[in-house]
Scaffold this active site. Structure first.
Site, PDB file in Angstrom:
ATOM      1  N   LYS A 214      50.631  56.334  57.561  1.00 37.99           N
ATOM      2  CA  LYS A 214      50.652  55.167  58.441  1.00 37.99           C
ATOM      3  C   LYS A 214      52.094  54.674  58.674  1.00 37.99           C
ATOM      4  O   LYS A 214      52.515  54.391  59.794  1.00 37.99           O
ATOM      5  CB  LYS A 214      49.802  54.061  57.814  1.00 37.99           C
ATOM      6  CG  LYS A 214      50.012  52.693  58.361  1.00 37.99           C
ATOM      7  CD  LYS A 214      49.440  52.570  59.743  1.00 37.99           C
ATOM      8  CE  LYS A 214      49.936  51.309  60.391  1.00 37.99           C
ATOM      9  NZ  LYS A 214      49.131  50.881  61.492  1.00 37.99           N
ATOM     10  N   CYS A 268      54.033  45.393  62.975  1.00 35.91           N
ATOM     11  CA  CYS A 268      53.848  46.762  62.458  1.00 35.91           C
ATOM     12  C   CYS A 268      55.135  47.553  62.539  1.00 35.91           C
ATOM     13  O   CYS A 268      55.738  47.884  61.523  1.00 35.91           O
ATOM     14  CB  CYS A 268      52.775  47.469  63.269  1.00 35.91           C
ATOM     15  SG  CYS A 268      51.283  46.489  63.404  1.00 35.91           S
TER      16      CYS A 268
END
Ligand code: SAJ
Length: 417
Positions: A214, A268
């Site tokens: 991720k 993010c």
């Protein structure tokens, strides 16, 4: 093989931008879903079938699932067959991940367990965070074990989300998912749960690899945006139009440069690469430098505006867009918001007209400032000496450029070239 335990009731801890859509698609797939959030206003909104933030298509699903009794929200963590932890993982001052929200969620889950439950960590996390969550729970409930297939087994897994804000309801269902179990059985159980709503491929690996995957995806994008941003800085100094430059270079069959802008925002891409840096400070030079290049952009934009403004007696700046990207209302980690706030601080002889079509009032960072107001697009441009475009929202794309002719235009997105 997936252990033979039920997966009918799911508790989703944290009903934010990821947790709530996850809860909604699980409920839509027939699970009984109980959402948990620390904020009473969020709980009340969801139980009334409404959504506390803007995300295309989400409210319809939430309203339907609440009406059918498949989705509800509450403050306290309930008993459930599976738990999905979707809480924030911000970084601390030194860019190390702050795992305190995961720890708090784990402490809420621990007393509710009776053996056989699946606990999934969805939050973007540094390598080792799933193990950390398991250790917190097993520390409180030492009678359980992460060894599989025993009466007192608990199953821990990591399933990082990869959905794009603005397209969450589509990508939540269609994207492939990486799933990393602390044991093979935990991974398989997690796969079985996610197969209920996800039509993408479910790729099972170990937890550390899933955690790193991720971070890698977002660091990849950050590094590539940094390349575009660095080109924009160099191009400006060389008198070259960076957007034309990139367009031309992208005609090469193996070149695909991203777009420069006022900086990289969101919770993010601007955050996750730091988790890699903090996991290995010695060997993460490229990833760290990319972060620094992207973080340097807002100040450069600001200096450009101030340079123009300093030539005027009482300059009016229309700041177009303070969300972190196009067509959303999310202002978290937004470079354009930071630029607008800094402008109000440093433009002591002028006025800032913020145009943000996706919000109703200015956020708290502007509180108490007398030289700023939230304005409509047409009005702001008409009153402005300097038009600073920072986000490529749709209404800005279609704006009549004739009305910009007398203005100083600073277009950080290359929208009006
Ligand atoms: N940006 C640029 N130039 C570009 C592309 C983006 O400056 O060419 C900027 C945007 O304006 C924005 C920031 O980057 O400020 C991030 O925007 P984004 O659209 O690239 O990504 P996010 O943060 O909305 O979502 C990302 C996605 N990750 C990847 O594309 C690898 C999404 O799939 C993840 O699920 C999400 O992060 C997340 O939650 O981690």
């Amino acid at each position: 093989m997936s252990p033979n335990v039920p997966l009918d009731t799911v508790a989703v801890i944290g009903l934010g931008y990821i947790g709530l859509p996850t809860a909604a698609v699980l409920a839509q797939a027939g699970k009984t879903v109980i959402g948990v959030d620390v904020k009473q206003s969020n709980v009340d909104a969801i139980n009334a079938g409404t959504v506390p933030f803007v995300e295309e298509g989400l409210e319809t699903v939430v309203a339907g699932c609440v009406a059918q009794g498949k989705l509800s929200a509450q403050i306290e963590t309930p008993e459930a067959d599976a738990y999905i932890v979707s809480v924030p993982t911000p970084f601390k001052g030194d860019h190390d991940a702050d795992l305190s929200y995961i720890e708090a969620a784990a402490k809420g889950i621990a007393p509710k367990l009776s053996g056989g439950e699946l606990v999934v960590l969805e939050s973007t996390s540094p390598p080792g965070a799933t193990e950390f969550m398991a250790d917190v729970i097993l520390g409180i409930r030492p009678e359980f074990t992460k060894e599989p297939n025993l009466p007192n087994s608990l199953y821990f897994s990591h399933a990082p989300e990869r959905v794009l804000p603005g397209r969450i309801m589509i990508e939540m269902v269609e994207n492939d998912r990486i799933i990393g179990g602390l044991s093979d059985e935990a991974g398989e159980l997690n796969r079985a749960l996610y197969a209920s709503f996800c039509s993408g491929e479910l790729l099972v690996t170990d937890a550390r690899t899933a955690e790193m995957a991720k971070l890698t995806e977002n660091a990849f994008r950050d590094v590539n945006i940094a390349f575009a941003n660095e080109l924009s800085i160099i191009s400006e100094r060389q008198g070259i139009d960076v957007w034309e430059l990139i367009e031309l270079a992208n005609h090469h069959p193996r070149v695909n440069i991203l777009q420069p802008g006022p900086g990289v925002g969101g919770h993010c891409i601007a955050v996750d690469p730091w988790f890699i840096v903090s996991a290995d400070r010695e060997y993460s030079n490229l990833i760290r430098t990319a972060r620094e290049v992207n973080d340097s952009k807002p100040e450069l934009v600001l200096e450009k505006v101030l340079e123009k403004a300093d030539k005027l007696k009482s300059p009016v700046v229309a700041a177009l867009g303070i969300a972190f990207k196009a067509n959303i209302d999310d202002l978290r980690e937004s470079p354009s918001k930071d630029i607008a706030v800094a402008l109000t601080d440093r433009l002591d002889h002028g006025t800032v007209l913020v145009v943000e079509p996706n919000i109703e009032e200015l956020p708290k960072e502007f509180a108490g400032k007398s030289n700023v107001e939230l304005a409509e697009l047409e009005d702001a441009v008409e009153r402005a000496d300097i038009v600073l475009l920072m986000v490529d929202h749709d209404p800005f794309k279609t704006f009549d450029r004739e009305k910009l002719q007398e203005k100083v235009v600073i277009d950080t997105k290359g929208l009006w070239r």
